[in-house]
Design a protein around this motif. Structure first.
Motif, mmCIF file in Angstrom:
data_model
loop_
_atom_site.group_PDB
_atom_site.id
_atom_site.type_symbol
_atom_site.label_atom_id
_atom_site.label_comp_id
_atom_site.label_asym_id
_atom_site.label_seq_id
_atom_site.Cartn_x
_atom_site.Cartn_y
_atom_site.Cartn_z
ATOM 1 N N ASP A 99 30.860 30.661 26.357
ATOM 2 C CA ASP A 99 30.360 31.481 25.256
ATOM 3 C C ASP A 99 31.414 32.441 24.727
ATOM 4 N N GLY A 100 32.647 32.355 25.295
ATOM 5 C CA GLY A 100 33.717 33.226 24.844
ATOM 6 C C GLY A 100 33.697 34.604 25.467
ATOM 7 N N GLU A 101 32.762 34.853 26.357
ATOM 8 C CA GLU A 101 32.670 36.143 27.037
ATOM 9 C C GLU A 101 33.221 36.036 28.460
ATOM 10 N N PHE A 102 33.644 37.188 29.008
ATOM 11 C CA PHE A 102 34.132 37.238 30.380
ATOM 12 C C PHE A 102 32.980 37.635 31.300
ATOM 13 N N HIS A 103 32.869 36.897 32.427
ATOM 14 C CA HIS A 103 31.799 37.126 33.385
ATOM 15 C C HIS A 103 32.410 37.394 34.767
ATOM 16 N N THR A 104 31.917 38.434 35.434
ATOM 17 C CA THR A 104 32.423 38.794 36.760
ATOM 18 C C THR A 104 32.056 37.721 37.775
ATOM 19 N N VAL A 105 33.042 37.283 38.560
ATOM 20 C CA VAL A 105 32.850 36.229 39.550
ATOM 21 C C VAL A 105 33.445 36.690 40.879
ATOM 22 N N ASP A 106 33.174 35.911 41.936
ATOM 23 C CA ASP A 106 33.668 36.245 43.272
ATOM 24 C C ASP A 106 35.113 35.820 43.485
ATOM 25 N N GLU A 107 35.583 34.814 42.739
ATOM 26 C CA GLU A 107 36.953 34.347 42.919
ATOM 27 C C GLU A 107 37.379 33.490 41.747
ATOM 28 N N LEU A 108 38.694 33.393 41.596
ATOM 29 C CA LEU A 108 39.312 32.478 40.637
ATOM 30 C C LEU A 108 40.342 31.652 41.375
ATOM 31 N N GLU A 109 40.235 30.346 41.292
ATOM 32 C CA GLU A 109 41.144 29.442 41.990
ATOM 33 C C GLU A 109 42.368 29.153 41.121
ATOM 34 N N LEU A 110 43.554 29.381 41.700
ATOM 35 C CA LEU A 110 44.820 29.026 41.077
ATOM 36 C C LEU A 110 45.560 28.092 42.025
ATOM 37 N N PRO A 111 46.554 27.351 41.533
ATOM 38 C CA PRO A 111 47.247 26.403 42.417
ATOM 39 C C PRO A 111 47.848 27.050 43.655
ATOM 40 N N ASP A 112 48.372 28.276 43.521
ATOM 41 C CA ASP A 112 49.077 28.889 44.651
ATOM 42 C C ASP A 112 48.340 30.074 45.256
ATOM 43 N N ARG A 113 47.183 30.448 44.694
ATOM 44 C CA ARG A 113 46.481 31.627 45.199
ATOM 45 C C ARG A 113 45.014 31.600 44.799
ATOM 46 N N VAL A 114 44.236 32.441 45.472
ATOM 47 C CA VAL A 114 42.823 32.607 45.166
ATOM 48 C C VAL A 114 42.604 34.083 44.878
ATOM 49 N N LEU A 115 42.296 34.419 43.639
ATOM 50 C CA LEU A 115 42.108 35.797 43.227
ATOM 51 C C LEU A 115 40.691 36.250 43.562
ATOM 52 N N VAL A 116 40.580 37.411 44.222
ATOM 53 C CA VAL A 116 39.279 37.939 44.638
ATOM 54 C C VAL A 116 39.234 39.428 44.311
ATOM 55 N N PRO A 117 38.039 40.035 44.272
ATOM 56 C CA PRO A 117 37.953 41.487 44.083
ATOM 57 C C PRO A 117 38.663 42.220 45.223
ATOM 58 N N TRP A 118 39.273 43.361 44.896
ATOM 59 C CA TRP A 118 40.094 44.041 45.891
ATOM 60 C C TRP A 118 40.395 45.455 45.411
ATOM 61 N N ASP A 119 40.614 46.369 46.344
ATOM 62 C CA ASP A 119 41.046 47.727 46.014
ATOM 63 C C ASP A 119 42.558 47.811 46.145
ATOM 64 N N GLU A 120 43.240 47.911 45.011
ATOM 65 C CA GLU A 120 44.683 48.112 45.008
ATOM 66 C C GLU A 120 44.969 49.617 45.010
ATOM 67 N N ALA A 121 46.233 49.972 44.830
ATOM 68 C CA ALA A 121 46.580 51.393 44.765
ATOM 69 C C ALA A 121 47.887 51.559 44.016
ATOM 70 N N THR A 122 48.000 52.635 43.281
ATOM 71 C CA THR A 122 49.246 52.998 42.611
ATOM 72 C C THR A 122 49.826 54.231 43.291
ATOM 73 N N GLU A 123 51.133 54.292 43.353
ATOM 74 C CA GLU A 123 51.796 55.433 43.985
ATOM 75 C C GLU A 123 51.872 56.592 43.007
ATOM 76 N N GLU A 124 51.517 57.782 43.475
ATOM 77 C CA GLU A 124 51.572 58.991 42.671
ATOM 78 C C GLU A 124 52.478 60.018 43.341
ATOM 79 N N ARG A 125 53.155 60.813 42.518
ATOM 80 C CA ARG A 125 54.007 61.890 43.018
ATOM 81 C C ARG A 125 53.749 63.156 42.227
ATOM 82 N N VAL A 126 53.758 64.256 42.924
ATOM 83 C CA VAL A 126 53.685 65.579 42.302
ATOM 84 C C VAL A 126 54.909 66.341 42.791
ATOM 85 N N THR A 127 55.797 66.697 41.888
ATOM 86 C CA THR A 127 57.035 67.372 42.273
ATOM 87 C C THR A 127 57.031 68.797 41.751
ATOM 88 N N LEU A 128 57.627 69.697 42.520
ATOM 89 C CA LEU A 128 57.760 71.088 42.100
ATOM 90 C C LEU A 128 58.996 71.687 42.727
#
Length: 477
Positions: A99-128
């Motif tokens: 239908d042209g819309e994006f639907h949340t799923v449990d995984e996406l199969e790719l040839p070299d990996r299986v994408l799943v929901p996950w908590d990533e993280a970005t590095e933050e810095r506070v300098t003074l």
């Protein structure tokens, strides 16, 4: 001034210390077997997590960490500080429907990996940065805020057609850093520095946000602090000079511990870590890369990772880019690098013994002839050294001769024993052998009286071992 960007100056004063700080920051980020579905990865980020105050008041975790240390700044010295933490972000997986819309799923199969929901993280810095002289009195308080954020990443199939996307969302997080210096009483020009890092996010969990997972996106994860003096030195918190011992003992550190960092011998950089470290911590030179799971041994971890099935590796690669790097590291590690992980000798000392004499000229590979030693017997075989005999040797304990067949009372000490040995305190035992180690130490192999497995222990040579000061001779009736 606050910023989340890495410093750009070529001479980074924190460069050496940051190698260890990175290991602290990402400790427990993703654990073996590096798949989101693994039980070990369902409860992550155990160190340095500063949760929102309302969550911390209701649970067992805290919203602030406090560092106190001593420093001897010179006139005109400036203090540089850098707070580092991870900002968790949620990643969901969506498939492009007919239908042209994006639907949340449990995984996406790719040839070299299986994408799943996950908590990533970005590095933050506070300098003074501030003049040390301005930190006395009220000190310096620097608030910071990281706004909410959302981004998408398209996912393409093997033919390059878009068939899904990853949606990453970050919640807003707020905090503040407070620095305050106080002069110490006495003749020495030293200051007590107090540094506090707080999570001040105004988030109150509702009934639907009652678990830790809801608090993590609004937390400072792996929070730690780096500080440097432009002129002067910090004092070691574990080995201070005698004049500062009482002042160091009076310092109050909460949920963090400061150590000298950077190049050994220098004292102008300090790392305050949620993991207890020693002064001048360093990454082992044999380590080929980050494995994020310090509860494991690198050699075993690398071998286990390389032995994962192809499907398990696909799941790991789809879990997180850092997990994918670990899989690549294990799969491409050269044998000589893996051999370095087997063990390392950090220090050697000279061990003296009988002079072996020169080898026979006609055979440069001949074993040296040592009096009392049979050259055709392996060194670990008792027959290789006739100067000792575990069955016949005897030692003197409390004026009495003790050897194989002697009855003794066990009195294990607390200095070099374990809980199991303590259960044997006061039990009678029989000495089976007197053993000497290469360092000149003496060990008594014993069997406990009344042990129904004593005969099996004698047959297999599986004894309990105690040192002479852990036994008392018993005279037979």
């Amino acid at each position: 001034m606050t910023t989340s960007a890495p410093p750009t100056e070529p001479a980074d004063r924190f460069a050496t210390a940051r190698q260890v700080a990175d290991a602290v920051l990402f400790e427990g980020y993703v654990l073996y077997p590096y798949r989101a579905s693994a039980a070990k990865n369902r409860l992550r980020w155990q160190f340095g997590v500063l949760v929102p105050p309302h969550w911390g008041a209701a649970g067992a975790e805290h919203s602030a960490q406090r560092t106190e240390c001593l420093m001897e700044p010179r006139r005109g010295a400036r203090l540089s500080a850098e707070v580092r933490f991870l900002h968790a972000q949620r990643r969901i997986v969506q498939r492009l429907g007919t239908d042209g819309e994006f639907h949340t799923v449990d995984e996406l199969e790719l040839p070299d990996r299986v994408l799943v929901p996950w908590d990533e993280a970005t590095e933050e810095r506070v300098t003074l940065e501030a003049d040390v002289a301005t930190l006395t009195g009220e000190g310096l308080t620097v608030p910071f805020r990281r706004p909410a954020h959302e981004e998408t990443e398209p996912v393409h199939d093997a033919d390059g057609r878009r068939f899904g996307r990853l949606v990453r969302t970050r919640a807003a997080v707020e905090g503040r850093v407070r620095l305050r210096a106080q002069e110490l009483d006495g003749p020495y020009a030293a200051l007590r520095l107090t540094a506090t890092v707080e999570n001040t996010s105004d988030w109150t969990p509702g009934d639907a946000d009652a678990d830790r997972a809801a608090a993590l996106p609004r937390s400072l994860v792996g929070a730690h602090l780096l500080m440097a003096l432009s002129a002067g030195a910090f004092l070691s918190m574990t080995d201070p000079p005698e004049w500062a011992a009482a002042a160091v003992a009076a310092c109050r550190n909460e949920h963090t511990w400061p150590v000298l960092a950077g190049a050994p011998g220098r004292a102008d950089v300090l790392l305050s870590s949620p993991i207890i470290l020693e002064d001048y911590p360093a990454i082992a030179p044999e380590s080929p890369g980050a494995l994020y799971d310090a509860l494991e041994i690198d050699e075993i971890l690398a071998l286990r990772t390389a032995a994962l099935t192809d499907q398990e590796k696909r799941e790991a690669r789809g879990t997180d880019p850092r997990a994918a790097d670990v899989i690549e590291l294990a799969d491409t590690m050269p044998p000589e690098v893996l051999e370095r992980l087997h063990g390392a000798v950090r220090a050697l000392r000279e061990v003296t013994g009988p002079d072996p004499g020169p080898a026979a000229p006609e055979d440069p590979f001949a074993a040296p002839e040592v009096p009392g030693v049979r050259p055709d017997t392996p060194w670990w075989d008792p027959e290789s050294d006739r100067s000792v005999d575990p069955v016949r040797d005897r030692i003197t304990v409390d004026g009495q001769q003790v050897g194989a067949g002697s009855r003794v009372l066990l009195k294990p000490g607390r200095r070099r024993t374990d809980a199991q040995d303590l259960f044997l305190h006061g039990r009678a035992a029989q000495v089976e052998a007197v053993l000497h180690d290469v360092d000149g130490g003496v060990h008594l192999a014993v069997t406990v009286e009344g042990d129904p497995g004593a005969d099996i222990r004698r047959e297999q040579g599986r004894f309990l071992y105690f040192q002479p000061d852990e036994i008392a001779p018993v005279e037979d009736a």
